[in-house]
Write a protein that holds these residues in place. Sequence first.
Motif, mmCIF file in Angstrom:
data_model
loop_
_atom_site.group_PDB
_atom_site.id
_atom_site.type_symbol
_atom_site.label_atom_id
_atom_site.label_comp_id
_atom_site.label_asym_id
_atom_site.label_seq_id
_atom_site.Cartn_x
_atom_site.Cartn_y
_atom_site.Cartn_z
ATOM 1 N N THR A 274 0.832 -1.210 0.000
ATOM 2 C CA THR A 274 0.000 0.000 0.000
ATOM 3 C C THR A 274 0.860 1.252 0.000
ATOM 4 O O THR A 274 0.603 2.228 -0.742
ATOM 5 N N GLN A 275 1.897 1.278 0.825
ATOM 6 C CA GLN A 275 2.776 2.445 0.897
ATOM 7 C C GLN A 275 3.479 2.694 -0.424
ATOM 8 O O GLN A 275 3.607 3.848 -0.875
ATOM 9 N N LEU A 276 3.961 1.647 -1.053
ATOM 10 C CA LEU A 276 4.639 1.823 -2.342
ATOM 11 C C LEU A 276 3.667 2.299 -3.421
ATOM 12 O O LEU A 276 4.019 3.125 -4.282
ATOM 13 N N THR A 277 2.442 1.811 -3.375
ATOM 14 C CA THR A 277 1.440 2.251 -4.355
ATOM 15 C C THR A 277 1.106 3.728 -4.180
ATOM 16 O O THR A 277 1.026 4.502 -5.160
ATOM 17 N N LEU A 278 0.926 4.139 -2.910
ATOM 18 C CA LEU A 278 0.637 5.549 -2.643
ATOM 19 C C LEU A 278 1.810 6.441 -3.035
ATOM 20 O O LEU A 278 1.618 7.553 -3.559
ATOM 21 N N ALA A 279 3.031 5.992 -2.752
ATOM 22 C CA ALA A 279 4.206 6.794 -3.120
ATOM 23 C C ALA A 279 4.312 6.943 -4.622
ATOM 24 O O ALA A 279 4.738 7.991 -5.142
ATOM 25 N N GLN A 280 3.929 5.897 -5.353
ATOM 26 C CA GLN A 280 3.994 5.949 -6.802
ATOM 27 C C GLN A 280 2.953 6.929 -7.372
ATOM 28 O O GLN A 280 3.210 7.619 -8.349
ATOM 29 N N ARG A 281 1.774 6.998 -6.725
ATOM 30 C CA ARG A 281 0.709 7.870 -7.224
ATOM 31 C C ARG A 281 0.854 9.317 -6.750
ATOM 32 O O ARG A 281 0.295 10.224 -7.371
ATOM 33 N N ASN A 282 1.569 9.540 -5.663
ATOM 34 C CA ASN A 282 1.668 10.877 -5.090
ATOM 35 C C ASN A 282 2.704 11.695 -5.848
ATOM 36 O O ASN A 282 3.859 11.280 -6.008
ATOM 37 N N ALA A 283 2.274 12.860 -6.306
ATOM 38 C CA ALA A 283 3.182 13.705 -7.100
ATOM 39 C C ALA A 283 3.989 14.659 -6.258
ATOM 40 O O ALA A 283 4.996 15.221 -6.732
ATOM 41 N N GLU A 284 3.593 14.879 -4.997
ATOM 42 C CA GLU A 284 4.321 15.821 -4.156
ATOM 43 C C GLU A 284 5.551 15.128 -3.567
ATOM 44 O O GLU A 284 5.436 14.070 -2.950
ATOM 45 N N PRO A 285 6.725 15.704 -3.744
ATOM 46 C CA PRO A 285 7.978 15.070 -3.301
ATOM 47 C C PRO A 285 8.027 14.820 -1.803
ATOM 48 O O PRO A 285 8.525 13.777 -1.366
ATOM 49 N N GLU A 286 7.524 15.753 -1.012
ATOM 50 C CA GLU A 286 7.619 15.579 0.441
ATOM 51 C C GLU A 286 6.778 14.372 0.901
ATOM 52 O O GLU A 286 7.232 13.553 1.690
ATOM 53 N N GLN A 287 5.543 14.299 0.409
ATOM 54 C CA GLN A 287 4.692 13.171 0.801
ATOM 55 C C GLN A 287 5.239 11.845 0.251
ATOM 56 O O GLN A 287 5.201 10.814 0.925
ATOM 57 N N ALA A 288 5.731 11.864 -0.966
ATOM 58 C CA ALA A 288 6.307 10.638 -1.536
ATOM 59 C C ALA A 288 7.520 10.187 -0.737
ATOM 60 O O ALA A 288 7.722 8.988 -0.481
ATOM 61 N N GLY A 289 8.367 11.149 -0.299
ATOM 62 C CA GLY A 289 9.523 10.791 0.517
ATOM 63 C C GLY A 289 9.118 10.201 1.846
ATOM 64 O O GLY A 289 9.746 9.243 2.331
ATOM 65 N N ALA A 290 8.050 10.772 2.461
ATOM 66 C CA ALA A 290 7.583 10.218 3.742
ATOM 67 C C ALA A 290 7.050 8.802 3.568
ATOM 68 O O ALA A 290 7.292 7.920 4.411
ATOM 69 N N LEU A 291 6.343 8.566 2.454
ATOM 70 C CA LEU A 291 5.822 7.224 2.203
ATOM 71 C C LEU A 291 6.953 6.224 1.957
ATOM 72 O O LEU A 291 6.912 5.081 2.407
ATOM 73 N N ILE A 292 7.979 6.649 1.227
ATOM 74 C CA ILE A 292 9.126 5.760 0.979
ATOM 75 C C ILE A 292 9.863 5.468 2.269
ATOM 76 O O ILE A 292 10.308 4.334 2.524
ATOM 77 N N SER A 293 10.003 6.495 3.130
ATOM 78 C CA SER A 293 10.647 6.276 4.432
ATOM 79 C C SER A 293 9.835 5.294 5.274
ATOM 80 O O SER A 293 10.397 4.405 5.934
ATOM 81 N N ALA A 294 8.487 5.455 5.254
ATOM 82 C CA ALA A 294 7.639 4.511 5.987
ATOM 83 C C ALA A 294 7.747 3.114 5.397
ATOM 84 O O ALA A 294 7.743 2.100 6.127
ATOM 85 N N ALA A 295 7.852 3.012 4.063
ATOM 86 C CA ALA A 295 8.001 1.709 3.420
ATOM 87 C C ALA A 295 9.319 1.057 3.815
ATOM 88 O O ALA A 295 9.402 -0.171 4.019
ATOM 89 N N ARG A 296 10.371 1.888 3.933
ATOM 90 C CA ARG A 296 11.652 1.349 4.380
ATOM 91 C C ARG A 296 11.549 0.802 5.797
ATOM 92 O O ARG A 296 12.088 -0.263 6.109
ATOM 93 N N GLN A 297 10.853 1.529 6.673
ATOM 94 C CA GLN A 297 10.677 1.053 8.043
ATOM 95 C C GLN A 297 9.850 -0.237 8.071
ATOM 96 O O GLN A 297 10.150 -1.172 8.824
#
Length: 473
Positions: A274-297
């Motif tokens: 779910t996190q990777l899907t949201l990061a892929q769809r989100n165009a804002e860099p800050e939100q995408a970075g937060a989602l990728i960081s959460a996916a890493r965790q």
Amino acid sequence: MAVPSKSLAKASASLRRRLLSWILLPLAGLIGINAWVGYGNAVQAANEAYDRSLYLAARTLAEELEWRDGRLQLDVLKAAGYLFENHTGSRLFYKVTALGGQWLAGDAALPSAPLREKAAVKYFALVQFDDGVYLDQPVRLAELTHVMEESGLDDALIKITVAETMEARQQLIQHILWDTLGSQGLLLLAAACLVVLGVQRGIRPLEAFRQQLAHKADDDFSPIQPPDLPRELRPLIDTLNSYLERLGRLIDIRKRFLDNAAHQLRTPLTVLKTQLTLAQRNAEPEQAGALISAARQTTDDAVRLTEQLLAMTRVEHAREMHSPQTVDLVALAKRVTQEHLMRAHQLGDDLGLEAQVARCEVQGVDLLLHEALSNLIDNATHHGTSGAHITVRVGQTWMEVEDDGPGIAPEHQAHVFERFYRAAPSGVTGSGLGLAIVKEIASQHGAQVSVRSPVGGGRGTAIRMCWPEVPTV
């Protein structure tokens, strides 16, 4: 757990053949030796009986010999006619000679017994027995030395030779042979029947065991107890029951691992997707970075959970994989503490060692005790606050890890060693397997594990592994 009946039937038949061959072949050999010895004794007895008849014939002739009118006279019909009739199946011949070889009466062509250094003395007279050939037929010779008074000869000693053809003797020997073979054959047949019956009855408990094993369910690993089990089969059944117990334990461990992996890994993997899907769809860099960081965790948590599941499975398999040996807890604590120093420094924690004894030796598996202590240290660093003080201690009969973190609430302390039980506050991730692994290792080593929180009336947690009986060094 179904067992193919045909393969067991073949194994049973093979065992039956082996038992029969091990018993019947030596038995047949012993009976053959007994028959040969018995036949030889019977033939010797028959020969001695016929030799006695020859001796009686020669003795009868000797008693009826007379010297009249300068000649040797013998009335065969009067003296020994019944001995020379063919009612026995053999023919008798006789010859009387002087000691020097001069023919006096009877069949002159009849051979004499060969001279020997020592003559056999039998039946209270000087008589010698031997084999010979007369009229192209084998004969048995009996030569009797007899004293002839008033014989008119220079020497009063004469020799009376009686020969008998071998027909009756050979017929008797053949009769003895067939009787011996027949009786020994019947004895072997009777022994074989008894042995077959005994083997059939002896291996009957194996059939009952086969039936009980064949009707076991696939998930039934309970011990097998066949009725009327012979004492000789008890070690085999005990070994098989021990194997079934180990097999059941291994299958249970495998099922538990699969169930745990399927249940526990499903959630983090779903969250990660779910996190990777949201990061892929989100165009804002800050939100995408937060989602990728959460996916890493989430990935780190999944990796940690997988490692803990594998560690728990290794610990549960330890009984079959490792043998106990002497482990020095002080040396073990020094080694494990040094391995965790770098990570504790990176997290800002103060990790130290306090050894109250020079040595503390226990019987166990070094790899498992290493795993237990590593889990205690990892649990303290993972659930403590940044800059926590963590102390590894080793006493006379125990080792423990103490930290000055937030501690464990009383309502959670009775459950912290259960699998997948999380006592951490909201927001702190964890698999819930670290202390469960410690509990399993302590149980396998005969140790007790306990938790104290808070420590010394303040805050913090101390988890101790204690051995009831450890010699003090």
